[in-house]
Scaffold this motif. Structure first.
Motif, PDB file in Angstrom:
ATOM      1  N   SER A 155      -4.040  -5.610   0.159  1.00 23.20           N
ATOM      2  CA  SER A 155      -3.955  -6.239  -1.225  1.00 23.20           C
ATOM      3  C   SER A 155      -2.488  -6.152  -1.237  1.00 23.20           C
ATOM      4  O   SER A 155      -2.062  -4.686  -1.147  1.00 23.20           O
ATOM      5  CB  SER A 155      -4.768  -6.463  -2.476  1.00 23.20           C
ATOM      6  N   ASP A 156      -1.718  -6.301  -2.055  1.00 26.13           N
ATOM      7  CA  ASP A 156      -0.438  -5.714  -3.043  1.00 26.13           C
ATOM      8  C   ASP A 156      -0.568  -4.791  -3.630  1.00 26.13           C
ATOM      9  O   ASP A 156       0.444  -4.036  -4.009  1.00 26.13           O
ATOM     10  CB  ASP A 156       0.655  -7.116  -3.283  1.00 26.13           C
ATOM     11  N   ARG A 157      -1.724  -4.067  -4.502  1.00 26.99           N
ATOM     12  CA  ARG A 157      -1.887  -2.785  -5.022  1.00 26.99           C
ATOM     13  C   ARG A 157      -1.396  -1.821  -3.484  1.00 26.99           C
ATOM     14  O   ARG A 157      -0.852  -0.922  -4.474  1.00 26.99           O
ATOM     15  CB  ARG A 157      -3.290  -3.433  -5.068  1.00 26.99           C
ATOM     16  N   PHE A 158      -1.693  -2.495  -2.844  1.00 26.14           N
ATOM     17  CA  PHE A 158      -1.270  -1.039  -1.903  1.00 26.14           C
ATOM     18  C   PHE A 158       0.241  -1.166  -0.953  1.00 26.14           C
ATOM     19  O   PHE A 158       0.051  -1.177   0.145  1.00 26.14           O
ATOM     20  CB  PHE A 158      -2.439  -0.330  -1.254  1.00 26.14           C
ATOM     21  N   ARG A 159       1.392  -1.216  -2.161  1.00 29.48           N
ATOM     22  CA  ARG A 159       2.447  -1.538  -0.710  1.00 29.48           C
ATOM     23  C   ARG A 159       3.472  -0.580  -1.829  1.00 29.48           C
ATOM     24  O   ARG A 159       4.257  -1.152  -2.759  1.00 29.48           O
ATOM     25  CB  ARG A 159       2.934  -2.684  -1.523  1.00 29.48           C
ATOM     26  N   PRO A 160       3.464   0.940  -1.788  1.00 34.05           N
ATOM     27  CA  PRO A 160       4.744   1.001  -1.928  1.00 34.05           C
ATOM     28  C   PRO A 160       5.682   0.550  -2.262  1.00 34.05           C
ATOM     29  O   PRO A 160       7.131   1.101  -3.256  1.00 34.05           O
ATOM     30  CB  PRO A 160       4.017   2.861  -1.455  1.00 34.05           C
ATOM     31  N   ALA A 161       6.376   0.286  -1.677  1.00 31.45           N
ATOM     32  CA  ALA A 161       7.536  -0.404  -1.161  1.00 31.45           C
ATOM     33  C   ALA A 161       7.884  -1.722  -2.257  1.00 31.45           C
ATOM     34  O   ALA A 161       9.041  -1.744  -2.425  1.00 31.45           O
ATOM     35  CB  ALA A 161       7.716  -1.321   0.417  1.00 31.45           C
ATOM     36  N   PRO A 177       5.132   8.378   6.047  1.00 31.52           N
ATOM     37  CA  PRO A 177       4.328   7.876   5.651  1.00 31.52           C
ATOM     38  C   PRO A 177       4.966   6.334   5.511  1.00 31.52           C
ATOM     39  O   PRO A 177       5.039   5.516   6.453  1.00 31.52           O
ATOM     40  CB  PRO A 177       4.429   7.838   4.220  1.00 31.52           C
ATOM     41  N   ILE A 178       3.601   5.469   5.664  1.00 31.34           N
ATOM     42  CA  ILE A 178       2.859   4.041   5.791  1.00 31.34           C
ATOM     43  C   ILE A 178       3.665   3.565   4.530  1.00 31.34           C
ATOM     44  O   ILE A 178       2.585   4.310   3.439  1.00 31.34           O
ATOM     45  CB  ILE A 178       1.898   3.561   5.948  1.00 31.34           C
ATOM     46  N   LEU A 179       5.018   2.891   3.618  1.00 29.19           N
ATOM     47  CA  LEU A 179       4.854   2.823   2.967  1.00 29.19           C
ATOM     48  C   LEU A 179       4.457   0.570   2.388  1.00 29.19           C
ATOM     49  O   LEU A 179       5.070   0.379   1.250  1.00 29.19           O
ATOM     50  CB  LEU A 179       6.202   2.774   2.448  1.00 29.19           C
ATOM     51  N   ALA A 180       3.755   0.686   3.302  1.00 28.93           N
ATOM     52  CA  ALA A 180       3.707  -1.027   2.797  1.00 28.93           C
ATOM     53  C   ALA A 180       2.364  -1.456   4.010  1.00 28.93           C
ATOM     54  O   ALA A 180       1.938  -0.881   5.537  1.00 28.93           O
ATOM     55  CB  ALA A 180       4.998  -2.483   3.355  1.00 28.93           C
ATOM     56  N   PRO A 181       1.837  -1.947   3.538  1.00 28.35           N
ATOM     57  CA  PRO A 181       0.912  -2.651   4.512  1.00 28.35           C
ATOM     58  C   PRO A 181       1.302  -2.981   5.182  1.00 28.35           C
ATOM     59  O   PRO A 181       1.773  -3.916   5.873  1.00 28.35           O
ATOM     60  CB  PRO A 181      -0.225  -3.506   4.259  1.00 28.35           C
ATOM     61  N   LEU A 182       1.124  -2.497   7.528  1.00 23.75           N
ATOM     62  CA  LEU A 182       1.169  -3.108   8.332  1.00 23.75           C
ATOM     63  C   LEU A 182       0.573  -4.310   8.451  1.00 23.75           C
ATOM     64  O   LEU A 182      -0.624  -4.954   8.034  1.00 23.75           O
ATOM     65  CB  LEU A 182       1.246  -2.659   9.498  1.00 23.75           C
ATOM     66  N   PRO A 183       1.188  -5.240   9.176  1.00 20.63           N
ATOM     67  CA  PRO A 183       1.251  -6.898   9.422  1.00 20.63           C
ATOM     68  C   PRO A 183      -0.175  -6.531   9.576  1.00 20.63           C
ATOM     69  O   PRO A 183      -0.759  -8.024   8.639  1.00 20.63           O
ATOM     70  CB  PRO A 183       2.007  -7.779   9.593  1.00 20.63           C
ATOM     71  N   ASN A 184      -1.022  -6.165  10.668  1.00 21.25           N
ATOM     72  CA  ASN A 184      -2.361  -6.949  10.483  1.00 21.25           C
ATOM     73  C   ASN A 184      -3.144  -6.167  10.009  1.00 21.25           C
ATOM     74  O   ASN A 184      -4.588  -5.726  10.347  1.00 21.25           O
ATOM     75  CB  ASN A 184      -2.729  -6.751  12.252  1.00 21.25           C
ATOM     76  N   ILE A 243       5.835   1.038  11.672  1.00 20.60           N
ATOM     77  CA  ILE A 243       5.941   2.190  10.217  1.00 20.60           C
ATOM     78  C   ILE A 243       6.848   2.085   9.884  1.00 20.60           C
ATOM     79  O   ILE A 243       7.528   2.233   8.568  1.00 20.60           O
ATOM     80  CB  ILE A 243       5.063   3.724  10.941  1.00 20.60           C
ATOM     81  N   ALA A 244       8.372   2.717  10.474  1.00 20.16           N
ATOM     82  CA  ALA A 244       9.746   2.505  10.396  1.00 20.16           C
ATOM     83  C   ALA A 244      10.034   1.400   9.331  1.00 20.16           C
ATOM     84  O   ALA A 244      10.783   2.102   8.658  1.00 20.16           O
ATOM     85  CB  ALA A 244      10.473   2.725  11.810  1.00 20.16           C
ATOM     86  N   THR A 245       9.752   0.512  10.091  1.00 17.24           N
ATOM     87  CA  THR A 245       9.925  -0.730   9.214  1.00 17.24           C
ATOM     88  C   THR A 245       9.204  -0.321   7.627  1.00 17.24           C
ATOM     89  O   THR A 245      10.300  -1.115   6.636  1.00 17.24           O
ATOM     90  CB  THR A 245       9.385  -1.960   9.858  1.00 17.24           C
ATOM     91  N   GLU A 281      11.813  -0.769   4.313  1.00 14.90           N
ATOM     92  CA  GLU A 281      12.213  -1.467   3.459  1.00 14.90           C
ATOM     93  C   GLU A 281      11.310  -0.781   1.759  1.00 14.90           C
ATOM     94  O   GLU A 281      11.829  -1.116   0.459  1.00 14.90           O
ATOM     95  CB  GLU A 281      10.349  -2.807   3.438  1.00 14.90           C
ATOM     96  N   PHE A 282      10.521   0.240   1.770  1.00 13.10           N
ATOM     97  CA  PHE A 282      10.747   0.840   0.740  1.00 13.10           C
ATOM     98  C   PHE A 282      12.433   1.922   0.442  1.00 13.10           C
ATOM     99  O   PHE A 282      12.233   1.323  -1.003  1.00 13.10           O
ATOM    100  CB  PHE A 282      10.236   1.926   0.756  1.00 13.10           C
ATOM    101  N   LEU A 283      12.752   1.936   1.120  1.00  9.98           N
ATOM    102  CA  LEU A 283      14.077   2.461   0.579  1.00  9.98           C
ATOM    103  C   LEU A 283      15.294   1.248   0.321  1.00  9.98           C
ATOM    104  O   LEU A 283      16.425   2.003  -0.218  1.00  9.98           O
ATOM    105  CB  LEU A 283      14.817   3.695   2.163  1.00  9.98           C
ATOM    106  N   THR A 284      14.845   0.520   0.875  1.00 11.78           N
ATOM    107  CA  THR A 284      15.762  -0.809  -0.035  1.00 11.78           C
ATOM    108  C   THR A 284      15.496  -0.767  -0.814  1.00 11.78           C
ATOM    109  O   THR A 284      16.005  -1.081  -1.714  1.00 11.78           O
ATOM    110  CB  THR A 284      15.322  -1.998   0.980  1.00 11.78           C
TER     111      THR A 284
END
Length: 499
Positions: free
Chosen positions: A414-420, A403-410, A443-445, A449-452
């Motif tokens: 919004s922060d609504r879509f930030r599972p991390a 998965p992508i678990l935080a929006p990629l930088p570009n 994506i790995a980053t 972030e999510f697991l942390t």
């Protein structure tokens, strides 16, 4: 002799190319780091009429003055707009255009449309409609990340970026780019900064999906390079960038090819699964188990963005068909759906589509509406944030695969879509996460972030690692390790539904 014309992005000027310029000149090239009207140390010439056309004319005049037989013109971020406009007017002088972590604007596109952050776009539009100042102030130190990843930029260089940044004339962002078509015949090179979200593999997947916007990229005159850094490689990796520009000028780089045979997403699933009956209700498909009483359900949410005209649609792709059949063969209802994530601006609509599918599913008398799992893939992972933030009692498990678990930088979401971030309020909701070892760096980053965050809040996360698997491994990595991981993930999710 090759001449490089270097055009940087918004708020900056020719000074950002200092180290790159020195490296290129050491190789014997002519180098022209450009400061456009109203930018950098040319702030004073900016007047209310300064717009994209002004910047295009700046570059046309420079091209006309360069005597070198080969001109390679490089556009970074916003800079690709005036670069394409100038190259379109002087195509006979341009040997190659380099898109440096830049978009692919077409005729009629204003630069504003390619700014990733929606909040920034809205602010600019408001400024355009307001009376008074016709420029947009540069970001503060903490805001630069919203314009593109600053990964790898040393602290002194980032501080200098903030100190020397100039207001951007508003008309340069809102005036549409006008192209005659002459530029489309020129050789091009894309330099992708992977820490900013995109790499060659991602571009190849978009080509494989058949998106017509990307079909021109399989032209042999188009090449690609990757840099493992953020959006400002001239500040973070100047030596590597200079080397890539020299190689691009020589015609080197990775070439994309038209998919031979079936594209990756339509290849067979990595394991045989039993046939199950499928019932189609609108955009939702149900794979039903043999049962005479309501059964728990697993909803599989595909990734994206997927172009709206792609056929077959995701719910008919082998991966999702197989997952639906597999859980049905093990006694649960498998659910697949097509949601409307066709563009980065569509996440809210896609979230609504998923919520509607869940409502439809839970109302079905063949489904135990109090025992449901949601399983997300790839870019669909961002859609899990709503459910993680406030898990309903019927949600017994949430799963995510590559998965992508935080929006990629570009991406500018919004922060609504930030599972991390949302995982911090997930409570004791069980989470099953399948992680591939050959994932792209960006994506790995987001997964780390999510697991942390999950570890800090003691969320219940089971991680299933596949060290030698790629993103989308179910149709590309037919290994025993991958098959075992799929089976383990499915049985883990079903186990949470039965408990």
């Amino acid at each position: 002799m090759t001449a490089f014309i270097l055009v940087s992005g918004a708020f900056t000027g020719g000074w950002v190319w200092g180290e790159v310029t020195a490296r290129l000149e050491e190789s014997g090239a002519e180098v022209y780091p450009v400061t456009l009207t109203g930018m950098g140390d040319r702030r004073d010439p900016a007047v209310p009429g300064t717009d994209l056309e002004t910047h295009i004319e700046d570059l046309v005049r420079l091209i006309d003055q360069v005597e070198a037989p080969e001109v390679v013109i490089v556009g970074h971020c916003y800079g690709i707009h005036p670069v394409l406009g100038a190259a379109d007017r002087r195509p006979e002088r341009i040997a190659r255009i380099v898109h440096l972590d830049a978009g692919m604007p077409r005729d009629g596109d204003p630069a504003l449309e390619l700014i990733p952050d929606r909040a920034v776009r809205d602010r600019l539009l408001h400024a355009e409609q307001a009376e008074g100042d016709r420029s947009i102030a540069p970001p503060s130190l903490g805001e630069w990340q919203r314009w593109g990843s600053t990964a790898g930029v040393p602290a002194p260089a980032l501080e200098r970026l903030v100190r020397l940044a100039a207001p951007q004339p508003l008309g340069t962002l809102t005036q549409p780019l006008r192209l005659s078509g002459a530029v489309s015949g020129l050789p091009m090179t894309g330099v992708l900064c992977t820490a900013n979200g995109a790499g060659i593999a991602m571009v190849e997947s978009l080509v494989g999906l058949g998106d017509p916007r990307f079909q021109a990229l399989i032209d042999p005159r188009v090449s690609f390079f990757e840099l493992g850094t953020g959006h400002w490689p001239m500040l973070s990796t100047p030596d590597e960038l200079a080397g890539i520009l020299l190689r691009a000028a020589a015609g080197e780089g990775h070439r994309l090819t038209a998919p031979s045979g079936q594209p990756a997403h339509l290849r067979p699933f990595l394991m045989e699964v039993p046939e199950r009956s499928r019932e189609r209700v609108g955009r939702v498909d149900l794979y039903l188990p043999d049962a005479d009483h309501p059964r728990p359900a697993v909803v599989f949410v595909h990734g994206g963005p997927v172009p709206a005209d792609v056929l077959p649609t995701p719910r008919d792709w082998p991966t999702y068909v197989a997952y639906g059949r597999y859980v049905a063969s093990l006694g649960a209802v498998g659910v697949t759906l097509d949601h409307g994530l066709h563009d980065l601006a569509d996440y809210e609509r896609a979230a609504e589509d998923v919520a509607e599918a869940v409502e439809l599913l839970r109302a079905d008398p063949r489904v135990d509406g109090e025992r449901v799992a949601l399983w997300y893939f790839s870019g669909g992972g961002l859609l899990s944030a709503d459910w993680l933030a406030a898990p309903p009692p019927w949600l017994r498990c949430l799963a995510a695969t590559y998965p992508i678990l935080a929006p990629l930088p570009n991406w500018g979401l919004s922060d609504r879509f930030r599972p991390a971030a949302a995982v911090r309020t997930a409570g004791r909701l069980p989470i099953v996460l399948t992680r591939v070892g050959l994932e792209s760096a960006g994506i790995a980053t987001t997964v780390e972030e999510f697991l942390t965050a999950a570890k800090e809040c003691e969320a219940e996360v089971e991680v299933i690692d596949i060290p030698l698997a790629h993103h989308g491994f179910e149709t590309t990595d037919h290994t025993e390790q991958a098959r075992h991981a799929v089976d383990r993930a499915v049985r883990a999710v079903l186990g949470h539904l039965r408990n």
